[in-house]
Design an enzyme around this catalytic site. Structure first.
Site, short mmCIF file in Angstrom:
data_model
loop_
_atom_site.label_atom_id
_atom_site.label_comp_id
_atom_site.label_asym_id
_atom_site.label_seq_id
_atom_site.Cartn_x
_atom_site.Cartn_y
_atom_site.Cartn_z
N LYS A 1 28.09 16.20 -33.52
CA LYS A 1 26.95 15.79 -34.33
C LYS A 1 26.72 16.83 -35.43
O LYS A 1 26.87 18.04 -35.18
CB LYS A 1 25.71 15.67 -33.42
CG LYS A 1 24.45 15.14 -34.10
CD LYS A 1 23.33 14.95 -33.07
CE LYS A 1 22.05 14.40 -33.66
NZ LYS A 1 21.01 14.15 -32.63
N SER B 1 18.94 9.55 -32.59
CA SER B 1 19.47 10.04 -33.84
C SER B 1 20.97 10.32 -33.81
O SER B 1 21.58 10.47 -34.87
CB SER B 1 18.74 11.33 -34.25
OG SER B 1 18.96 12.34 -33.31
N SER C 1 17.69 10.85 -28.13
CA SER C 1 18.74 10.72 -29.14
C SER C 1 20.18 10.69 -28.65
O SER C 1 21.08 10.40 -29.44
CB SER C 1 18.60 11.84 -30.17
OG SER C 1 17.65 11.47 -31.13
N1 GLN Z 1 13.50 9.02 -31.81
C1 GLN Z 1 12.80 10.19 -31.41
C2 GLN Z 1 12.26 10.88 -32.65
O1 GLN Z 1 12.34 10.32 -33.67
C3 GLN Z 1 13.72 11.11 -30.64
C4 GLN Z 1 14.77 11.71 -31.50
C5 GLN Z 1 15.60 12.74 -30.78
O2 GLN Z 1 15.77 12.69 -29.57
N2 GLN Z 1 16.11 13.67 -31.53
O3 GLN Z 1 11.78 11.96 -32.60
#
Ligand code: GLN
Length: 486
Positions: A79, A154, A178
């Protein structure tokens, strides 16, 4: 079977028996990326020359009779918030465009030392804020099952890459879902380890008390293999826990009958699409047939997880992201400025996208004098109650089961203008980050030809138990073997 269709475990067997070389394997994935990337946009940047060089070194070491780890010669994608020395790391943000870190993240070093070949850096929501990868400042990644749909986020680039055979394993991070949510929306396996299980050194921070690195893989066996590479404490991350790392691959084979599972009522009722719920309840039945007792458990405080998360995560983000000032590093404005404060404001205003700016403002508000007690402190207190809900549930259950995502993959653009709907995508995954425990997504069915995932939750540092129950399910079912047509 083509090489890019194999699991990491299958690749490692062929590599060990010298049926294939690491260079051949790396080339197979590079070719697969070339033929699919136009449609998917999983990668921020590919690094074929790095992969081939690392693969060549593995082949030479094997030819010389050196002892190699099981994943030597297996490709991996990282990532784009894992720092890679000399290789651009953007975190999905324009503010870090062109940033070439002077060092590698611990997990990147560990993968390299295990002989894995890095094929590239994957797309993500800017600063890991989002659930669809639509918040990337660069491109939107598509779901390999349906190119009109999002892959989740994400870590959407990592999920799409593994699903489409662009890499057998990818690393992601999970602050509120994410890893697990994109794994669920793409029909693959994804593990968020216990907070502290894996080093965060060299991982661009979003919310430091919640962030954790973990793998996205084709099946649980592969997750066990890569966990043995990345888990363990390191001096560079003081929050990495000094707790022995089990031999995860050996642990997955154990017996599961007699285990006790709980299904939190709060995660299976309101807000979950009925067809998704049915798939998860069928998986619960499957576990009962394997001799696991399953019963509903009440965890009343997890209903408050979303508001608690959006206070704590934004507060931590506002603090972490203060470092991008256009002076020490990050984008600097070209416009004329009045003074240093104007330089900060203009640089940050240009460099950060709208979701990131919104969250910095929310977090700054929650931390400001006069509001701190009412918001941030209160959220921390409720977080403690949520932790206690999990402790109570784990007192007489070995693991918990829920859906991972309340819906299957949604269309690109469908939730982009509806922030509440987008945030509800993480309703089942966020409580796990707040409690700091481990969560594993395992595919468990299809609705409208799109994958459904279940979430298995375990006691702190019992990833071995989760991997064992996940593997047992995959031995009894074939959802994890389904691949999109592309
Ligand atoms: N979707 C959640 C957020 O927007 C979690 C994102 C994540 O785990 N980085 O914060």
């Amino acid at each position: 079977m083509k090489l890019y269709e194999l699991t990491a475990y299958e690749l490692s067997e062929r590599l060990a028996s010298k049926e294939t070389s690491a260079v051949e394997v790396a080339q197979a994935f590079i070719d697969r990326i070339d033929s699919t990337e136009d449609q998917l946009h999983s990668f921020m940047l590919t690094t074929p020359e790095v992969a081939l060089e690392q693969a060549k070194a593995v082949d030479e070491a094997r030819a010389a009779g050196e002892e190699l780890g099981p994943l030597a010669g297996v490709p991996i994608a990282h990532k784009d918030l894992l720092c890679t020395r000399g290789i651009q790391t953007t975190c999905g943000s324009k503010i870090l465009e062109g940033f070439r870190p002077p060092y590698d993240a611990d997990v990147v070093i560990k993968c390299r030392e295990a002989g894995m070949s890095m094929v590239g850096k994957t797309n993500m929501d800017e600063f890991a804020m989002g659930s669809s990868t639509e918040n990337s400042a660069y491109q939107i990644t598509r779901n390999p099952w349906d190119l009109d749909c999002v892959p989740g986020g994400s870590s959407g680039g990592s999920a799409a890459a593994v699903t489409a055979g662009q890499a057998p394993i990818a690393l992601g991070t999970d602050t509120g879902g994410s890893i697990r949510q994109p794994a669920s929306l793409c029909g693959i396996t994804g593990l968020k380890p216990t907070y502290g299980r894996v080093s965060r050194y060299g991982v661009v921070a979003y919310a430091s008390s919640l962030d954790q690195v973990g793998p996205l893989t084709r099946d649980v066996r592969d997750a066990a293999m890569i966990m043995s590479v990345i888990a363990g404490s390191v001096p560079s991350d003081a929050t990495s826990a000094d707790i022995a790392v089990p031999d995860y691959l050996a642990e997955i084979e154990g017996d599961v009958s007699g285990l006790r599972a709980g299904v939190p009522s709060q995660l299976i009722g309101e807000g979950i699409e009925p067809e998704v719920r049915d798939c998860v309840l069928a998986a619960v039945k499957q576990y009962e047939e394997m001799g696991i007792t399953c019963e509903e458990v009440e965890m009343p405080n997890i209903d408050y997880s979303l508001p608690v998360y959006y206070l704590i995560a934004t507060a931590e983000a506002a603090s972490n992201l203060a470092r991008y000032d256009g002076v020490r590093y990050g984008h600097r404005t070209d416009r004329a400025v009045d003074d240093i404060y104007d330089l900060f404001a203009k640089s940050r205003g240009e460099g950060f996208g709208p979701e990131v700016r919104l969250r910095i403002m929310l977090g700054t508000f929650a931390l400001s004098a006069g509001y701190y007690d009412a918001y941030y402190l209160k959220a921390q207190k409720v977080r403690t109650l949520i932790v206690q809900d999990f402790e109570n549930a784990f007192a007489d259950h070995d693991f918990l089961i829920s859906p991972t995502s309340p819906t299957v993959a949604f269309k690109v653009g469908e939730k982009a203008d509806d922030p509440l709907q987008m945030k509800l995508a993480d309703i089942c995954t966020i409580p796990i980050n707040l409690a700091g425990i481990a969560g594993l997504n395992v595919p468990c069915g299809f609705v409208d030809d799109l994958p459904v995932g279940m979430q298995l939750m375990g006691r702190p540092f019992e990833e071995d138990v989760l991997l064992r129950v996940g593997h047992a399910y995959q031995q009894a079912t074939d959802w994890h073997t389904k691949r999109p047509a592309m």
